[in-house]
Write an enzyme that holds these catalytic residues in place. Structure first.
Site, mmCIF file in Angstrom:
data_model
loop_
_atom_site.group_PDB
_atom_site.id
_atom_site.type_symbol
_atom_site.label_atom_id
_atom_site.label_comp_id
_atom_site.label_asym_id
_atom_site.label_seq_id
_atom_site.Cartn_x
_atom_site.Cartn_y
_atom_site.Cartn_z
ATOM 1 N N LYS A 179 32.507 27.234 27.868
ATOM 2 C CA LYS A 179 32.928 27.383 26.276
ATOM 3 C C LYS A 179 32.732 26.115 25.754
ATOM 4 O O LYS A 179 33.642 25.345 25.773
ATOM 5 C CB LYS A 179 34.119 28.073 26.285
ATOM 6 C CG LYS A 179 34.079 29.026 24.744
ATOM 7 C CD LYS A 179 34.912 28.702 23.667
ATOM 8 C CE LYS A 179 35.483 27.339 23.113
ATOM 9 N NZ LYS A 179 35.038 26.766 21.916
ATOM 10 N N GLU A 254 42.294 17.735 31.011
ATOM 11 C CA GLU A 254 42.155 16.174 30.594
ATOM 12 C C GLU A 254 42.203 16.204 28.959
ATOM 13 O O GLU A 254 41.564 16.976 28.174
ATOM 14 C CB GLU A 254 40.597 15.940 30.685
ATOM 15 C CG GLU A 254 39.987 15.826 32.104
ATOM 16 C CD GLU A 254 40.663 14.764 33.005
ATOM 17 O OE1 GLU A 254 41.278 14.015 32.542
ATOM 18 O OE2 GLU A 254 40.474 14.633 34.191
ATOM 19 N N CYS A 288 38.792 9.835 24.153
ATOM 20 C CA CYS A 288 40.272 10.104 24.713
ATOM 21 C C CYS A 288 40.729 8.827 25.239
ATOM 22 O O CYS A 288 41.888 8.517 25.295
ATOM 23 C CB CYS A 288 40.191 11.275 25.601
ATOM 24 S SG CYS A 288 39.073 11.088 27.027
ATOM 25 N N GLU A 389 47.727 10.310 18.587
ATOM 26 C CA GLU A 389 46.121 10.090 18.537
ATOM 27 C C GLU A 389 45.476 10.224 17.344
ATOM 28 O O GLU A 389 45.483 11.361 16.725
ATOM 29 C CB GLU A 389 45.694 10.943 19.850
ATOM 30 C CG GLU A 389 44.244 10.742 20.017
ATOM 31 C CD GLU A 389 43.742 11.872 21.156
ATOM 32 O OE1 GLU A 389 44.122 12.981 20.744
ATOM 33 O OE2 GLU A 389 42.949 11.092 22.280
#
Ligand code: NAD
Length: 501
Positions: A179, A254, A288, A389
């Protein structure tokens, strides 16, 4: 030129759903492609196809060499299309052409090749030590595929995050439902084309586009899915982990990061300042593993900030397809607005934008979604801009007095994906050993290599992608014990039944 249309790939067929959506360039808002939007029904069909392909065994019973050959073939096909696919990626998600060729496409091809080589030499079935007195029994340890793997990935580095999952999954004989993110599904579908052309049997790889909820959520809770391999935000990763509890589904995650980048006293600023900008701004700051907290010795702070502003001012923000561009757009209006919100919060908390800190205006910026490369000073580690973040080209600079304090600040975060240290190797390595992060770069950043593990400590994830153990994450271990005595003497049976005669 007609706009390309992409269908879903289920059970070896390209399927439409009656619902189509548009992919538009985040730089120009021009139409790049139309894509069929999948839903729960398509997710179910894809899982059913993957389960049938697992059960019929055609793929998992191929030899590791055959599976490796197919991965090598696909790697070659990707590499041959590098320029075309790099441009497509830049148009789709705004990553600059400077990075899409080498990283997005090149590293993905290298990752496929590495996994193929790993599969060729992997201990699929090994005989262990003799069990009990001679001649008694021996044991085999087999590595077997898990079954149906759901791979769910984000938009920022789509192809690499896909290959990290499906290369080991397929090399181990699993079947996959992929996906891609709704903003950036095109490379997933291009990859499926190459697997089809290379002769992968129907149902072994399926691609279902669509929104995170319902498609991703449905897949990650599906009872026939034995593993979810996820890259994305920590909040969704935690939801997937909770959802997986009921069926004890295997999970690799992750997730997000807030990389600490420590400049030591003896760091060479000619290298380290450029390195800090590279660490934070690569992939338009949407990585990331970015280095977003720069920790600077108090006595070098002003010099570092001056140099950051000087070098940061030379960064060219603009058309991601132009080779002269260093930083491209933000993926969406929503994400740009989220970053602008952080700018407001940072100002309220007392931080100061020494560079940038705005959405640019004027020529070239009237369409698309933009944020100026930004450097915040006056930041302390309790501010939201240092803890959360931001996912944009936004660097925060923090001061420290002692190396112990730098290490404490670096580790004072719920994340633990990446970190970096700049300075003489002996001390830098000593600091690296103390950092709670899955990847620590000494005098560099973004060094990602197929032979080394990628992943995070703490809330940055679970498990690792890449590296020599990549196949372990996609196999179950099976111990098969073999009696070789052929007789009844020396058995443990006597515990419950006396030997006859
Ligand atoms: P996201 O979590 O919103 O989306 C990632 C994927 O999950 C998409 O395919 C999305 O459709 C899907 N999804 C959304 N909701 C879901 C749900 N409820 N159940 C299942 N799937 C769902 O992430 P994002 O904001 O689009 O991507 C950026 C994030 O990804 C950042 O946090 C970044 O740090 C992280 N990321 C991590 C790595 C890594 O390797 N650690 C690499 C790249 C990006």
């Amino acid at each position: 030129m007609t706009t390309p249309h992409y269908s879903l790939y289920i059970d070896g067929k390209w399927v439409d759903t009656g619902d189509v959506y548009e992919i538009r360039s985040p730089a120009t808002e021009e139409l790049v492609a139309t894509v069929a939007r999948g839903g729960v029904a398509e997710a179910d069909r894809a899982v059913a196809a993957a389960l049938a392909a697992h059960r019929d065994g055609q793929w998992r019973r191929t030899s590791p060499q055959q599976r490796a050959a197919l991965l090598h073939d696909v790697a070659g096909r990707l590499a041959a299309r590098t320029d075309e696919l790099a441009a497509l990626q830049s148009r789709e998600n705004g990553a600059t052409i400077r990075i899409t060729g080498a990283l997005h496409i090149g590293l993905s091809a290298a990752q496929l090749q590495y996994l193929a080589a790993l599969a060729e030499d992997y201990p699929w079935e090994t005989e262990g030590p003799q069990i009990g007195p001679v001649p008694a029994a021996a044991g085999l340890v087999r590595r077997e595929p898990l079954g149906v793997v759901a791979a769910i990935v984000p938009w920022n580095i789509p192809l690499l995050t896909i290959v990290w999952k499906i290369a080991p999954a397929l090399a181990a004989g699993n079947t996959v439902v992929l996906k891609p993110d709704e903003h950036a599904p095109l490379l997933a579908l291009e990859l499926a084309r190459e697997f089809e052309a290379a002769g992968l049997p129907p149902g072994v790889l399926n691609v279902v586009t669509g929104d995170g909820d319902p498609v991703g959520a449905h897949l990650s809770g599906h009872p026939d899915v034995r593993k979810v391999a996820f890259t994305g935000s920590t909040v969704v990763g935690k939801a997937i982990l909770r959802q997986s509890a009921d069926t004890v589904r295997r999970v690799t995650l992750e997730l997000g990061g807030k990389g600490a980048n420590i400049l030591l006293d003896d760091a060479d600023l000619d290298i380290a300042v450029d390195g800090a900008l590279f660490a934070c701004m690569a992939n338009n700051g949407q990585a990331c593993e970015a280095g977003t907290r720069l920790l600077v010795p108090a006595q070098r702070h002003d010099e570092v900030v001056r140099r950051l502003v000087e070098r940061g001012s030379t960064l060219v923000l603009g058309d991601p397809l132009s080779p002269g561009t260093h930083v491209g757009p933000i993926i969406s209006a929503e994400q740009r607005d989220r970053i602008l919100d952080y700018f407001r919060i940072a100002a309220e908390e007392g931080a100061f934008a020494a560079l940038g800190g705005r959405a640019p205006e004027g020529d070239g910026f009237d369409r698309g979604f933009w944020i100026e490369p930004t450097v915040f000073t006056g930041v302390t580690n309790d501010m939201r801009i240092a803890r959360e973040e931001v996912f944009g080209p936004v660097l925060t600079v923090l001061r420290y007095d002692t190396v112990d304090e730098a290490v404490a600040i670096a580790n004072d975060t719920p994340y633990g994906l990446s970190a970096g240290v700049w300075g003489g190797e002996e001390q830098a390595l000593e600091v690296a050993r103390r950092l709670e992060a899955g990847m620590v770069w000494v005098n560099d950043w973004h060094v990602i290599h197929p032979a080394y593990p990628f992943g995070g400590y703490k809330e940055s994830g679970l498990g690792r992608e890449g590296g020599p153990h990549a196949l372990d994450e996609y196999t179950e271990q099976k111990f098969v014990s073999l009696d070789r005595s052929g007789g009844i003497a020396n058995r443990a049976f006597a515990i419950v039944i006396d030997p006859a005669g």
